[in-house]
Design an enzyme around this catalytic site. Structure first.
Site, short mmCIF file in Angstrom:
data_model
loop_
_atom_site.label_atom_id
_atom_site.label_comp_id
_atom_site.label_asym_id
_atom_site.label_seq_id
_atom_site.Cartn_x
_atom_site.Cartn_y
_atom_site.Cartn_z
N ASP A 95 -7.26 -5.31 2.19
CA ASP A 95 -8.13 -6.08 1.30
C ASP A 95 -7.89 -7.58 1.49
OD1 ASP A 95 -9.29 -3.79 0.04
OD2 ASP A 95 -7.43 -3.55 -1.10
N HIS A 115 0.87 -1.18 0.00
CA HIS A 115 0.00 0.00 0.00
C HIS A 115 0.91 1.23 0.00
CE1 HIS A 115 -2.94 3.02 1.06
NE2 HIS A 115 -3.91 2.13 0.96
#
Length: 381
Positions: free
Chosen positions: A326, A285
């Site tokens: 996620d 990320h």
């Protein structure tokens, strides 16, 4: 995401190593351990390029705007949440620490600057039942767009109760009627899905997903309400944006990878993704160079399935990145046998809290969000 070694970073910046390290410590340049040699570090190429431009002189307005829209400099002032030092903060509170004990309702109280937040029971009326839970929620909100008053100039005291009713409408559209009046959101989910053992993990996930500074769906919400439209319209804008495969719909890619690994084996599936030129979903990320702290807070508290564990191992080995939120969300849903739509529902209901917080903040500025475009069309006379 592109990472480069120190030698390349220093060459682009034209500085001494001490300057590079100082910029890393101040959070201006993201760094992470080199998977091939943990004694060395890799540096985020976009951050290096941005610093290099600054060193060569004043950036043009066009360069500032373009970089700001691509994981760059902040484009709006906000006191709601931020990511600093690899941690997510809600109004100065560590979101991971809050997730140990807090509920989504308590998080809403913090983010909204309000007390006694309760979602439901709201307006008792028939809910739209369409092809998907997303269309259910959008249909229910659409009925409010022409009914609810414009948000412009209205005080937070009256907007907060309206937001609570809207969130109840969205919950009812996605989960159905509340089986236990007054139950917090995580318990309502667990009861509706008949998975009581998942309650604590749902609670933690809802808190951790409630806000994430100026992501795409939050920006869409702020743009909508900046025109003076109703809260319902702002919530629709956020929900529609969240549905994209690069945002809240990204868990679908994780589930596809899981299905491929179940069929062909984790190593083969991960290699296949790489060979076809795809970025491996749910690893890394941009805001968490050392790993998504939200994912770590969830993944360390339950045993993920064998296939997900194998995908995690292979993914880390291939990319040098750790799994993100996620991946954690998809893993939880598989471990507790939650319905296929659960990851999106959890994400949408949690993030609706953040959207409303940003809506209140934007309304109070009284400003219209209206950036300019950098024209690249046919040359003008």
């Amino acid at each position: 995401m592109s990472w480069i070694p120190a030698r390349a970073a220093l060459a682009l910046l034209g500085v001494q190593p001490q300057t590079l390290y100082a910029n890393v410590s101040r959070g201006r340049i993201r760094a992470k351990p080199d998977p091939s040699d943990p004694r060395r570090s890799l540096y985020h190429r976009a951050d290096i390029d941005r610093m290099a431009v600054r060193r060569t002189g004043r950036r043009s307005a066009a360069a500032v705007a373009q970089q700001a829209m691509e994981w760059g400099d902040p484009v709006l002032a906000s006191g709601i949440s931020t990511v600093e030092h690899g941690r997510l903060w809600y109004r100065g509170c560590d979101a991971v620490e809050l997730s140990d004990t807090w509920t989504l309702e308590q998080t809403a109280g913090l983010l909204w600057g309000a007390e006694d937040i309760v979602f439901g029971p709201g307006r008792r009326r028939a809910q739209a039942r369409n092809a998907s839970l997303l269309s259910n929620a959008l249909s229910v909100l659409a009925t409010r767009v022409d009914v609810d008053p414009p948000s412009r100039g209205r005080a937070r005291q009256v907007l907060v109760p309206e937001a609570m009713r809207l969130l109840e409408d969205v919950m009812a559209a996605m989960l159905g009627p509340a089986p236990e009046p007054g139950a917090p959101a995580h318990r309502r989910m667990a009861l509706c899905w008949k998975r009581p053992r998942a309650q604590d993990f749902l609670r933690r996930a809802l808190v951790l997903l409630a806000d994430h500074e100026l992501n795409a769906s939050t920006f869409a919400t702020r743009v909508a309400v900046s025109t003076g439209t109703s809260l319902a319209a702002g919530l629709m804008a956020g929900l529609a944006t969240l549905a994209g495969p690069l945002h809240g719909g990204s868990t679908l890619s994780v589930k596809e990878l899981h299905a491929a690994a179940q069929r062909d084996g984790a190593a083969a599936s991960v290699r296949e993704y790489s060979a076809r030129g795809y970025a491996l979903p749910a690893f890394g990320h941009p805001l968490y160079p050392n790993g998504d702290s939200r994912a770590a807070a969830l993944l360390t508290r339950f045993k993920i399935g064998k296939v997900y564990a194998a995908v995690c191992q292979e993914g880390v080995a291939l990319t040098g990145e750790r799994p993100n939120i996620d991946f954690a969300l998809a893993s939880i849903c598989e471990a507790f046998k939650l319905p296929p739509e659960a990851p999106f529902v959890i994400f949408a209901l949690a993030r609706s809290v953040g959207w409303m917080a940003h809506a209140f903040e934007q309304i109070e500025t009284g400003h219209l969000i209206r950036p300019r475009a950098r024209y690249t069309g046919v040359a003008l006379p």
